[in-house]
Design an enzyme around this catalytic site. Structure first.
Site, PDB file in Angstrom:
ATOM      1  CE  LYS A  54       4.223  43.519  57.418  1.00 44.67           C
ATOM      2  NZ  LYS A  54       5.224  42.900  56.546  1.00 44.67           N
ATOM      3  CD  GLN A  98       8.878  42.559  55.990  1.00 44.70           C
ATOM      4  OE1 GLN A  98       7.929  42.421  56.760  1.00 44.70           O
ATOM      5  NE2 GLN A  98       8.776  43.206  54.840  1.00 44.70           N
ATOM      6  CG  ASP A 121       3.187  37.841  53.277  1.00 48.37           C
ATOM      7  OD1 ASP A 121       2.416  38.813  53.375  1.00 48.37           O
ATOM      8  OD2 ASP A 121       4.420  37.924  53.450  1.00 48.37           O
TER       9      ASP A 121
END
Ligand code: NAP
Length: 300
Positions: A54, A98, A121
């Site tokens: 990422k 994460q 997200d």
């Protein structure tokens, strides 16, 4: 029939190129560089790989990448304090924590501490509610990637029968909301669904997000249907040598490809789109935060 292969790797490269173009315009015309902060707690090897790639791709499209690595035994209050700092940092337009988090942390509490406008997200309860009510939101990356590929392949999805197998909060449920938003007739199937084969046979669009290797055989697929395989499963591959493994999806690729009109492969289908959509969400969040027009084709 042999299905058209929907090349997620190539598609994701085009999405990243679009993101890069928009980032360049934001810099040139407004002096703004979008920034993505990724927070990793602990040393889960798979999470470390995701976070690394990422960060790399964030920099490649010209955005700033901020990585925060915390010890596995970090107190939840310290993680919440970091999120508060990032929420208030004008250089940070997107925040991703994460998952999974260590067991002593409450994932819902942590995710809901992120400013919804920076929740790239799309897991914050506000974004879930906005998506569910058809309002502008941050859309979870994997379903957004699936939708982009479906729109690209079909144009309008209106009136199509869609079956989503799996009802997780990160894939199945938001995928179903997105398809409903496109005026599909949507069925969500799960582990208690009766006669799953018959349910899937009705579908013009099948999205499989289960996590069971090759569970959908070709004879469940209606002739000409589009199959989006979200599953990523590692299985033994003795044909490649002792102890070797390979990745497969939730659909049995060869038999499904014989019946389907179009299909995403695993690997190289949905997977590459997920990070591309994370970058797209960051540039969208940055544009919104600055009251600028949103990039076209990068969100719902
Ligand atoms: P998850 O949270 O474990 O959810 C799996 C879903 O599948 C559940 O709703 C479950 O039903 C359903 N299910 C399990 N067994 C079933 C069966 N026999 N028949 C029908 N439904 C069944 O998984 P997830 O996080 O959504 O991920 C699903 C897959 O996608 C995994 O392979 C994951 O690795 C992959 N994935 C890929 C990406 C990507 O970037 N490509 C991103 C995210 C996930 P119940 O609710 O009834 O238990």
């Amino acid at each position: 029939m042999t299905a058209t292969v929907i090349d997620g790797k190539a598609f994701a490269a085009r999405v990243r190129e679009k993101v890069g173009g928009h980032v360049a315009r934001l810099k040139q015309e407004h002096g703004i560089t979008p920034g993505l902060a990724v927070v990793l707690v602990g040393e889960d090897p798979a999470s470390q790989v995701y976070v690394r790639s990422k960060g790399k791709m964030t920099v490649e499209v010209g955005m700033n990448s901020y990585e925060h690595k915390l010890d596995v035994d970090t107190a939840e209050a310290d993680l919440l304090a970091l999120i508060d700092t990032l929420n208030n940092d004008p250089a940070v337009h997107g925040i991703l924590v994460q998952l999974p988090l260590p067991k002593h942390m409450n994932e819902d509490l942590v995710i809901n501490a992120i400013d919804p406008a920076k929740d790239v997200d799309g897991f914050h309860i506000s974004n879930v509610g906005l998506l569910g009510t058809g309002q502008k939101s941050m859309v979870p990356c994997t379903p957004l990637g699936c939708l982009m590929m479906l729109r690209d392949h079909h144009g309008s999805l209106s009136g199509m029968d869609a079956v989503v197998i799996g009802r997780s909060n990160i894939v199945g449920k938001p995928m179903a909301q997105l398809l409903l938003g496109e005026s599909c007739t949507v069925t969500i199937a799960h582990s208690r669904t009766k006669d799953l084969a018959d349910v899937v046979r009705r579908a013009d669009i099948v999205v499989a997000a289960v996590g069971r290797p090759e569970m959908v055989p070709g004879d469940w697929i209606k002739k000409g249907a589009t199959v989006i395989d979200v599953g990523i499963n590692r299985i033994d591959a003795p044909e490649k040598g002792e102890g070797k493994t390979r990745l497969v999806g939730d659909c049995h690729y060869d038999s499904c490809a014989e019946k389907a009109g179009a299909i995403t492969p695993v690997p190289g289908g949905v997977g590459p789109m997920t990070i591309a959509c994370l970058l797209a969400n960051t540039v969208t969040a940055c544009s919104r935060a600055n009251g600028l027009p949103e990039p076209e084709g990068l969100t719902v």
